[in-house]
Write an enzyme that holds these catalytic residues in place. Structure first.
Site: not given
Ligand code: NAP
Length: 256
Positions: A148, A161
């Site tokens: 991140s 986080y």
């Molecule tokens: P998202 O759409 O909320 O996706 C998160 C994913 O993680 C979903 O598939 C979710 O499954 C899964 N997850 C969460 N808790 C879980 C658990 N206990 N067991 C299994 N799966 C679980 O968010 P995203 O933005 O795509 O995030 C993906 C990654 O990128 C994360 O690590 C996040 O911190 C990182 N990230 C995101 C951003 C951003 O701007 N969006 C920036 C930097 C880093 P469910 O649908 O079942 O909840």
């Protein structure tokens, strides 16, 4: 000439693959030729369809990664159903927001357990297999942790986080040090501001949304597909000499 970005014949695990960045990365890896184990607690049928539309195999593995309970089963089921394991993408993650003075132990543990502890033990389980299967071959195992901007910056109101993502960047370097000589590359991608459900609250907050956009040189939120190229690079032979790197894909956010 061989294409160094070709993932034909490779098998990848992508956690949290039903939506957002995980879906974007799974589809990109499939587009480059990999078969994918889609791991998560919600149905990833939509992602599976996209992977199959790219002509690759997709299997769904149910796992709640809030504990390390299912970690070994994820690796075993991938090997059982797809026959090998070359690439691990640790993408599943959550965020909790509260002022540091009010931050609860529950919000600390939930985020650190999912984003850092489960990610580490998945690296360990996949890494053990990759070292055993790739150490004596030309082919390298590839681990990609999703970090991140808060692997570099402090953030605000997201104590657990920031701790988890800064910790994940550190672990990426530690694992690279231990495994670079054993047939496995460990790197990370640090996404900038990507439009997913993880950032829905920020996108909906007019003032924060404007402040964020004003600081991004590319002048737009990223899309999950924007991470695809970096993921294919770090999953492929093109990155064989890249170790312990945290690659920002952020529209220039960190350059400001
Ligand atoms: P998202 O759409 O909320 O996706 C998160 C994913 O993680 C979903 O598939 C979710 O499954 C899964 N997850 C969460 N808790 C879980 C658990 N206990 N067991 C299994 N799966 C679980 O968010 P995203 O933005 O795509 O995030 C993906 C990654 O990128 C994360 O690590 C996040 O911190 C990182 N990230 C995101 C951003 C951003 O701007 N969006 C920036 C930097 C880093 P469910 O649908 O079942 O909840």
């Amino acid at each position: 000439m061989t294409n160094p970005f070709d993932l034909g014949g490779k098998v990848a695990i992508v956690t949290g693959a039903n939506t957002g960045i995980g879906q974007g990365i799974a589809v990109a890896l499939a587009g480059a030729g990999a078969d994918i184990a889609l791991v998560g607690r919600s149905s990833a049928d939509e992602t599976a369809e996209k992977v199959r539309a790219a002509g690759r195999r997709a299997v769904l593995i149910a796992a709640d990664l809030s504990t390390i309970g299912p970690v070994q089963q994820v690796v075993d089921e991938t090997l059982g159903q797809l026959g090998r394991l070359d690439i691990l993408v640790n993408n599943a993650g959550i965020i909790r927001r509260a002022d540091a003075v009010d931050f609860t132990e529950e919000d600390w543990d939930a985020v650190v357990d999912t984003n850092l502890k489960s990610a580490f033990f998945l690296c360990q389980a996949a890494g053990r297999h990759m070292i055993a299967s790739h150490e004596q071959t030309e082919d390298r195992g590839k681990i990609i942790n999703i970090a991140s901007m808060l692997s570099f910056q402090g953030g605000i109101r997201v104590s657990s986080y920031t701790a988890s993502k800064s910790g994940l960047a550190g672990l990426t370097k530690l694992l690279a040090n231990e495994w670079a000589g054993k047939g496995v590359n460990v790197n990370a991608i640090a996404p900038g501001y990507i439009a997913t459900s993880n950032t829905a609250a920020l996108q909906a907050d007019e003032a924060r949304n404007r402040q964020i956009l004003e600081r991004i040189p590319a002048a737009r939120w990223g899309q999950p597909s924007d991470l695809g190229g970096a993921a294919v690079f770090l999953a492929s032979a093109a990155s064989d000499y890249v170790q312990g790197h945290v690659l920002a894909v952020d529209g220039g956010w960190l350059a400001r």
